[in-house]
Write an enzyme that holds these catalytic residues in place. Sequence first.
Site, PDB file in Angstrom:
ATOM      1  N   GLY A  45      45.114  33.297  39.411  1.00 34.61           N
ATOM      2  CA  GLY A  45      46.261  33.769  40.175  1.00 34.61           C
ATOM      3  C   GLY A  45      47.174  34.599  39.290  1.00 34.61           C
ATOM      4  N   SER A  47      47.410  37.715  39.019  1.00 36.67           N
ATOM      5  CA  SER A  47      47.704  39.070  39.494  1.00 36.67           C
ATOM      6  C   SER A  47      49.003  39.146  40.279  1.00 36.67           C
ATOM      7  CB  SER A  47      46.554  39.572  40.381  1.00 36.67           C
ATOM      8  OG  SER A  47      46.454  38.762  41.545  1.00 36.67           O
ATOM      9  N   SER A  48      49.688  38.015  40.430  1.00 33.63           N
ATOM     10  CA  SER A  48      50.869  38.007  41.303  1.00 33.63           C
ATOM     11  C   SER A  48      51.835  36.885  40.911  1.00 33.63           C
ATOM     12  CB  SER A  48      50.399  37.795  42.754  1.00 33.63           C
ATOM     13  OG  SER A  48      51.489  37.614  43.634  1.00 33.63           O
ATOM     14  N   GLY A  49      53.091  37.059  41.220  1.00 32.00           N
ATOM     15  CA  GLY A  49      54.085  35.982  41.156  1.00 32.00           C
ATOM     16  C   GLY A  49      54.163  35.238  39.835  1.00 32.00           C
ATOM     17  N   ARG A  70      41.257  37.190  43.473  1.00 34.41           N
ATOM     18  CA  ARG A  70      40.243  37.809  44.334  1.00 34.41           C
ATOM     19  C   ARG A  70      40.394  39.321  44.391  1.00 34.41           C
ATOM     20  NH1 ARG A  70      41.889  34.482  49.490  1.00 34.41           N
ATOM     21  NH2 ARG A  70      43.809  35.071  48.436  1.00 34.41           N
ATOM     22  N   ASP A  96      36.646  34.595  43.663  1.00 33.27           N
ATOM     23  CA  ASP A  96      37.281  33.595  44.523  1.00 33.27           C
ATOM     24  C   ASP A  96      37.011  32.223  43.904  1.00 33.27           C
ATOM     25  OD1 ASP A  96      37.922  31.744  46.566  1.00 33.27           O
ATOM     26  OD2 ASP A  96      37.556  33.263  48.110  1.00 33.27           O
ATOM     27  N   SER A 175      51.142  22.505  40.103  1.00 31.42           N
ATOM     28  CA  SER A 175      51.404  21.729  41.309  1.00 31.42           C
ATOM     29  C   SER A 175      52.613  22.364  41.989  1.00 31.42           C
ATOM     30  CB  SER A 175      51.632  20.261  40.956  1.00 31.42           C
ATOM     31  OG  SER A 175      51.852  19.492  42.116  1.00 31.42           O
ATOM     32  N   TYR A 189      49.177  21.176  52.279  1.00 32.98           N
ATOM     33  CA  TYR A 189      49.595  21.657  50.954  1.00 32.98           C
ATOM     34  C   TYR A 189      49.984  20.491  50.048  1.00 32.98           C
ATOM     35  CZ  TYR A 189      52.295  24.401  47.530  1.00 32.98           C
ATOM     36  OH  TYR A 189      52.789  24.967  46.381  1.00 32.98           O
ATOM     37  N   LYS A 193      48.272  19.291  46.526  1.00 35.36           N
ATOM     38  CA  LYS A 193      49.029  19.276  45.273  1.00 35.36           C
ATOM     39  C   LYS A 193      49.183  17.854  44.716  1.00 35.36           C
ATOM     40  CE  LYS A 193      49.962  23.740  44.832  1.00 35.36           C
ATOM     41  NZ  LYS A 193      49.392  24.558  43.739  1.00 35.36           N
TER      42      LYS A 193
HETATM   43  N1  NDP Z   1      56.315  30.506  44.970  1.00 32.57           N
HETATM   44  C1  NDP Z   1      56.671  29.242  45.199  1.00 32.57           C
HETATM   45  O1  NDP Z   1      57.673  28.971  45.905  1.00 32.57           O
HETATM   46  C2  NDP Z   1      55.908  28.124  44.588  1.00 32.57           C
HETATM   47  C3  NDP Z   1      54.605  28.268  44.151  1.00 32.57           C
HETATM   48  N2  NDP Z   1      53.923  27.198  43.617  1.00 32.57           N
HETATM   49  C4  NDP Z   1      52.553  27.336  43.171  1.00 32.57           C
HETATM   50  O2  NDP Z   1      52.463  28.315  42.154  1.00 32.57           O
HETATM   51  C5  NDP Z   1      51.216  28.992  42.234  1.00 32.57           C
HETATM   52  C6  NDP Z   1      51.446  30.488  42.279  1.00 32.57           C
HETATM   53  O3  NDP Z   1      52.241  30.795  43.386  1.00 32.57           O
HETATM   54  P1  NDP Z   1      52.878  32.241  43.629  1.00 32.57           P
HETATM   55  O4  NDP Z   1      52.972  32.983  42.368  1.00 32.57           O
HETATM   56  O5  NDP Z   1      54.080  32.038  44.454  1.00 32.57           O
HETATM   57  O6  NDP Z   1      51.748  32.854  44.584  1.00 32.57           O
HETATM   58  P2  NDP Z   1      51.286  34.342  44.939  1.00 32.57           P
HETATM   59  O7  NDP Z   1      50.777  34.273  46.330  1.00 32.57           O
HETATM   60  O8  NDP Z   1      52.333  35.347  44.628  1.00 32.57           O
HETATM   61  O9  NDP Z   1      50.047  34.529  43.959  1.00 32.57           O
HETATM   62  C7  NDP Z   1      48.910  33.739  44.136  1.00 32.57           C
HETATM   63  C8  NDP Z   1      47.835  34.163  43.169  1.00 32.57           C
HETATM   64  O10 NDP Z   1      46.676  33.341  43.357  1.00 32.57           O
HETATM   65  C9  NDP Z   1      45.556  34.191  43.634  1.00 32.57           C
HETATM   66  N3  NDP Z   1      44.634  33.500  44.536  1.00 32.57           N
HETATM   67  C10 NDP Z   1      44.893  33.036  45.785  1.00 32.57           C
HETATM   68  N4  NDP Z   1      43.786  32.519  46.330  1.00 32.57           N
HETATM   69  C11 NDP Z   1      42.800  32.661  45.420  1.00 32.57           C
HETATM   70  C12 NDP Z   1      41.420  32.343  45.411  1.00 32.57           C
HETATM   71  N5  NDP Z   1      40.818  31.764  46.476  1.00 32.57           N
HETATM   72  N6  NDP Z   1      40.689  32.622  44.308  1.00 32.57           N
HETATM   73  C13 NDP Z   1      41.273  33.210  43.243  1.00 32.57           C
HETATM   74  N7  NDP Z   1      42.568  33.539  43.201  1.00 32.57           N
HETATM   75  C14 NDP Z   1      43.326  33.273  44.276  1.00 32.57           C
HETATM   76  C15 NDP Z   1      46.172  35.442  44.257  1.00 32.57           C
HETATM   77  O11 NDP Z   1      45.368  36.589  44.160  1.00 32.57           O
HETATM   78  P3  NDP Z   1      44.351  37.019  45.351  1.00 32.57           P
HETATM   79  O12 NDP Z   1      45.064  36.800  46.645  1.00 32.57           O
HETATM   80  O13 NDP Z   1      44.018  38.444  45.068  1.00 32.57           O
HETATM   81  O14 NDP Z   1      43.170  36.126  45.196  1.00 32.57           O
HETATM   82  C16 NDP Z   1      47.404  35.593  43.385  1.00 32.57           C
HETATM   83  O15 NDP Z   1      47.082  36.163  42.154  1.00 32.57           O
HETATM   84  C17 NDP Z   1      50.501  28.419  43.456  1.00 32.57           C
HETATM   85  O16 NDP Z   1      49.603  27.416  43.033  1.00 32.57           O
HETATM   86  C18 NDP Z   1      51.620  27.813  44.271  1.00 32.57           C
HETATM   87  O17 NDP Z   1      51.179  26.751  45.086  1.00 32.57           O
HETATM   88  C19 NDP Z   1      54.523  25.987  43.471  1.00 32.57           C
HETATM   89  C20 NDP Z   1      55.812  25.793  43.875  1.00 32.57           C
HETATM   90  C21 NDP Z   1      56.596  26.834  44.458  1.00 32.57           C
HETATM   91  C1  VSD Z   2      65.970  11.909  42.887  1.00 33.00           C
HETATM   92  C2  VSD Z   2      65.593  12.716  44.012  1.00 33.00           C
HETATM   93  C3  VSD Z   2      65.808  14.175  43.818  1.00 33.00           C
HETATM   94  C4  VSD Z   2      65.437  14.919  45.032  1.00 33.00           C
HETATM   95  C5  VSD Z   2      65.399  16.403  44.847  1.00 33.00           C
HETATM   96  C6  VSD Z   2      64.979  17.033  46.109  1.00 33.00           C
HETATM   97  C7  VSD Z   2      64.115  18.216  46.000  1.00 33.00           C
HETATM   98  C8  VSD Z   2      62.973  18.212  46.976  1.00 33.00           C
HETATM   99  C9  VSD Z   2      62.716  19.506  47.561  1.00 33.00           C
HETATM  100  C10 VSD Z   2      61.287  19.713  47.943  1.00 33.00           C
HETATM  101  C11 VSD Z   2      61.032  21.141  48.042  1.00 33.00           C
HETATM  102  C12 VSD Z   2      59.626  21.485  48.234  1.00 33.00           C
HETATM  103  C13 VSD Z   2      59.454  22.936  47.952  1.00 33.00           C
HETATM  104  C14 VSD Z   2      58.034  23.305  47.867  1.00 33.00           C
HETATM  105  C15 VSD Z   2      57.859  24.649  47.242  1.00 33.00           C
HETATM  106  C16 VSD Z   2      56.528  25.097  47.433  1.00 33.00           C
HETATM  107  O1  VSD Z   2      55.624  24.557  46.882  1.00 33.00           O
HETATM  108  C17 VSD Z   2      56.348  26.179  48.402  1.00 33.00           C
HETATM  109  N1  VSD Z   2      57.195  27.274  48.110  1.00 33.00           N
HETATM  110  C18 VSD Z   2      54.964  26.613  48.425  1.00 33.00           C
HETATM  111  O2  VSD Z   2      54.517  26.849  47.192  1.00 33.00           O
END
Ligand code: NDP
Ligand code: VSD
Length: 330
Positions: A45, A47-49, A70, A96, A175, A189, A193
């Site tokens: 992952g 390539s993004s975020g 992907r 993938d 996670s 989800y 996780k």
């Molecule tokens: N952003 C948020 O609010 C939060 C995110 N997370 C976790 O952090 C991680 C990154 O999230 P974020 O940066 O927001 O996500 P993005 O959607 O911005 O990026 C996801 C990355 O994963 C890759 N990916 C997705 N599916 C596959 C696959 N099947 N095979 C290979 N690569 C894959 C995507 O590329 P491509 O699509 O080209 O495959 C991309 O590079 C995730 O695990 C997410 O659950 C956790 C908490 C909060």
């Molecule tokens: C002692 C107790 C303290 C409690 C603190 C409360 C915080 C809980 C908030 C839960 C937020 C869940 C966000 C998920 C983000 C995520 O994973 C999605 N953006 C998809 O990736």
Amino acid sequence: MSSSLLSPLLITIVPVSGLLIFLALITRPRPTRIPIKGRHVFITGGSSGIGLAIARLAAAEGARVSILARNRQRLDEARDSIRLATGVEVGIYSVDVRDAEAVARAIEVAGPIDVLICNQGVFTPQELEKQEMDEIKFIVDVNLMGTFHLIKAALPNMKRKTRETGLPSSIAIMSAQAGQVGVYGYTAYSASKFALRGLSEALQHEVIADNIFVSLIFPSDTDTPGFSEELRRRPEISKIIAASSGGMKADDVARISLNGIKAGRFSIPCNFEGTMLSIVTAGLSPQSSFMAAFLEISFAGFMRFVALCFQWNWFSSIEKWHAKNNSKQN
Ligand SMILES: NC(=O)C1=CN([C@@H]2O[C@H](COP(=O)(O)OP(=O)(O)OC[C@H]3O[C@@H](n4cnc5c(N)ncnc54)[C@H](OP(=O)(O)O)[C@@H]3O)[C@@H](O)[C@H]2O)C=CC1
Ligand SMILES: CCCCCCCCCCCCCCCC(=O)[C@@H](N)CO
């Protein structure tokens, strides 16, 4: 000094320092430092975020970086942007993670890994009753099974290289706070996780003798391309509950993640609410920092109280929302 002042001081200082010394002796795994300069960091992952931000940071710190995702075009763009920012050329793998053989081939070509960061993830929130089984399976396959594929493919060579170089290595798994507490709209989800935690705890037992450290990262909502997509589908109650934890920038999550990985930390919370969540959900998770262990012991009961207050607030929101919707229907 009068004994009336001395004794309360002794009564607190002696047991507290005794406890700190005891914790410093028994917390496991033992503290370590995992260098990344000149070492191979493989980020899925990437390539993004959050993954892209970690890749950029690792490259800037002198690591050899490979990224896997992907979409080929987004990989190319990520490589160009990292080159522009750091001058470093990263390896890209269009795969993938659900395809175990393709994952194994990519890891073979990339060469032995020192720091494996399983960050790929998909998050499409919806009530379980409405969510199609195909989508539930997709979330579990990418987030959980994909992580199994990666670790199975990377571990043998990781072990060998760790033995040869004598340097500790890392397997880091992304996670989420929704992997510490179940949240409305996130049955699939949260399940995927939470499962990563069981995987990580068991895996740490299995690889500690090989000097490999497992890290589990728990970000809150983070501003990324994936998150913008998610927001468009998020049920209203999910939004209200998720707002309990502050939003973050991908660069901040990346910096905290990489620092935690380099310190060999098992649980890596990313913000203040995350630290509270990690204390209240500490359970039997490994802990290498005796100071963090001390905080867990000191605040466990109080944090459970705070957690119950949060639950009260969330259930109240759910009740209110249902009352409002029922009155609309009538
Ligand atoms: N952003 C948020 O609010 C939060 C995110 N997370 C976790 O952090 C991680 C990154 O999230 P974020 O940066 O927001 O996500 P993005 O959607 O911005 O990026 C996801 C990355 O994963 C890759 N990916 C997705 N599916 C596959 C696959 N099947 N095979 C290979 N690569 C894959 C995507 O590329 P491509 O699509 O080209 O495959 C991309 O590079 C995730 O695990 C997410 O659950 C956790 C908490 C909060
Ligand atoms: C002692 C107790 C303290 C409690 C603190 C409360 C915080 C809980 C908030 C839960 C937020 C869940 C966000 C998920 C983000 C995520 O994973 C999605 N953006 C998809 O990736």
